[in-house]
Scaffold this active site. Sequence first.
Site, mmCIF file in Angstrom:
data_model
loop_
_atom_site.group_PDB
_atom_site.id
_atom_site.type_symbol
_atom_site.label_atom_id
_atom_site.label_comp_id
_atom_site.label_asym_id
_atom_site.label_seq_id
_atom_site.Cartn_x
_atom_site.Cartn_y
_atom_site.Cartn_z
ATOM 1 C CG ASP A 157 2.159 1.346 7.548
ATOM 2 O OD1 ASP A 157 1.725 1.669 8.673
ATOM 3 O OD2 ASP A 157 2.208 0.172 7.149
ATOM 4 C CD GLU B 179 4.191 -3.875 6.026
ATOM 5 O OE1 GLU B 179 4.341 -2.667 6.296
ATOM 6 O OE2 GLU B 179 4.086 -4.749 6.895
ATOM 7 C CG ASP C 44 -19.817 0.735 10.335
ATOM 8 O OD1 ASP C 44 -19.994 1.011 9.126
ATOM 9 O OD2 ASP C 44 -20.538 1.180 11.253
ATOM 10 C CG ASP D 163 1.894 -6.224 9.555
ATOM 11 O OD1 ASP D 163 1.937 -5.143 8.949
ATOM 12 O OD2 ASP D 163 2.313 -6.385 10.716
ATOM 13 N NE ARG E 228 -2.286 4.867 10.145
ATOM 14 C CZ ARG E 228 -1.675 4.087 11.039
ATOM 15 N NH1 ARG E 228 -2.219 3.942 12.249
ATOM 16 N NH2 ARG E 228 -0.554 3.459 10.743
#
Length: 759
Positions: free
Chosen positions: A594, A527, A343, A496, A654
């Site tokens: 990604d 991106e 967070d 994005d 991730r």
Amino acid sequence: MKRGGLLLVLLLLVAAVSGCISPSGTPTTTPSQSLTTTSSTPSPTTTTTQAPPEEPELPAGNYTPIYTGTGKSCPSGRVPVKFTYNPGNKTVKSVSLRGSFNDWGEWPMKLENGTWELTVCLRPGRYEYKYFINGQWVKDMSDDGTGRPYDPDADDYAPDGYGGKNAVRIVKGSTTFYVEFDPADPAYLSIADNRTVVRLEAKRGTVESAVLVTNHGNYTMKLQVWWDFGEVWRTEAPFEEMKYYILINSPDGERFAVLNTSDNPFFSFDGVDRFPQLGWVSNGITYQIFPDRFNNGNKSNDVLALDHDELILNQVNPGQPILSNWSDPITPLHCCHQYFGGDIKGITEKLDYLQSLGVTIIYLNPISLSGSAHGYDTYDYYRLDPKFGTEEELREFLNEAHKRGIRVIFDFVPNHCGIGNPAFLDVWKKGNESPYWDWFFIKQWPFKLGDGNAYVGWWGFGSLPKLNTSNPEVREYLIGAAVHWIKFGFDGIRVDVPNEVLDPETFFPELREAVKEEKPDAYLVGEIWTLSPEWVKGDRFDSLMNYALGRDILLNYAKGLLSGESAMKLMGRYYASYGENVVAMGFNLVDSHDTSRVLTDLGGGSLGDTPSDESIQRLKLLSTLLYTLPGTPVTFQGDERGLLGDKGHYDEQRYPIQWDKANKDVLNHYRALAELRRGTPALRSSAIRFYTAEGGMMAFFRGHNNEVLVVANSWKKSASLELPQGEWKVIWPEDYSPSDPLSGTIEVPPISVIILERG
């Protein structure tokens, strides 16, 4: 016939076709000014009682003028090629041209009398391409559904590798000689590091010397970068109003003057910087944070992720998200619906750690209300997702970051939203009675939430309905959200998949204008994964996510798959394509959320493995290059700790950072790189110039006076380098054994980087 005469004949034949060269090879007047007085760097501004002449003088003697100004068809060596598409009775809102000539980027076509058209200048060769219609790829360019080809002028068709067909164009012509110069393009004229940078592209080996001739004086151009068929010559002039042209000497003694037009031979620069370089980016070090997996600072908000997850709403692929402890194993939901509790407060707690890494820019993956761990399925663009904390905690984070000299950019997703977006839910409930019906592309109603066959979704995913950004209401909503967060305190935006947004040629200029009006030095990053200079001309983005540099070139070089010469040629094409101001603001990354982690890509293994010594050495080589190139180096969270992660295994790259574990050698390396960059101004400059490349070694200069030399060797055997003239001292690595000063030949160890500074 001697070679010089043959070169001139070929030049005239090529240019006569494109209309770029005057039929006369001699000027109508003979100037008195000689071109022997030159300067390689801009002179300092001085007070003078004599004003400079209004115009420079054309060269004395015979020369061939090359006109590149208004009215030209195409630059010499390029051929105009027209692409068309007639949709007939079909409803078409946008068409873009994408192909091998633009690295499959997006060039919007224009509607003229019922036909979509675009004419582009291409060098002779064979090109494959497709049309991108209403935000979707054409499947088969040979059949538009009626048995007709999409482009009636296609020469052939070829498999696209995905079960469809690309169209093929064969462009005929000669590339014996060409010169390209367009001062409206920042690739040729930009303001970088408060200097006017002028560059010229020419065919490789056809320029012996070049001079920028201005009404303030003359400036010697130097060979900057090169590749297989071309090269760029560069110089700097003071940042001020000027009139100018470029004089070229060929290896055979022929002279060419690059001029504007026959009626108005001189180019004119008004001294206005319309595409400012952001110094805080050029001097910065960037760190990417994937919030759910970075650090958990407030466990009380963890459970809030579960009440609005997309799986709960999805009627086609329903499921249950899970909340895991920080060190729990990966599940099949890891990519998108396994939450770990990271967070905003957790990021605030780590600001001192980030500062120790020299970080001055943080890039946050999406934090708006969404239905997933990744956040790219936005529900509410104006609301912070409660699983990340409160707006008060967000404001505290931004304030604490700014106190430490750290700026923050946020992720923005204008192409698609999530199925929990209130506008989409209203359409799901009311059909075309909803005021938001035209916000989306609905194929059939009623429909089930998550049904990618009932409406257009990003890449066909029913969880990501595509937004109709050609709708003014949608634009107002999205651009308003971007400005909202800039007003809140963010310093920039990462956008994005901008190449998939409808009508990008108007949407992104509107976004840029609104954001820059609110905060002129806000940083805008798109991106785009390919070499695509059309996105950074001053009307859309300041930079792109430079996978084209980091993954396509540097990663393959660091793996040892590219020789130094091959890597340098690819870098040459890269640096030739972008303005120096754009390069200076480059968002330079190798891996991200990604991709697999860079250490995994370099052979270090998957999550839980112990990386080999060689993979660590290759990581050090690659990261050092990233920190020594123009632009801001970008580190994906945890790379500085030697983390591993294979994208193919549920996006394990991730996985949460385990803060009790770190490769101290790698961590110390990244901290040392930050000190190196901070203490070496040349490494933060906009200027780069190639020196040499051979075997696994390549070497390039940094700084406006070539004051730093970066030498890399990615092969497993040592290399020898003949240093440039003068004395040099090694500033990296600190334990390099030969004593200073150095001159002559040095040895470059395997898989290493040596950085030298003029003594």
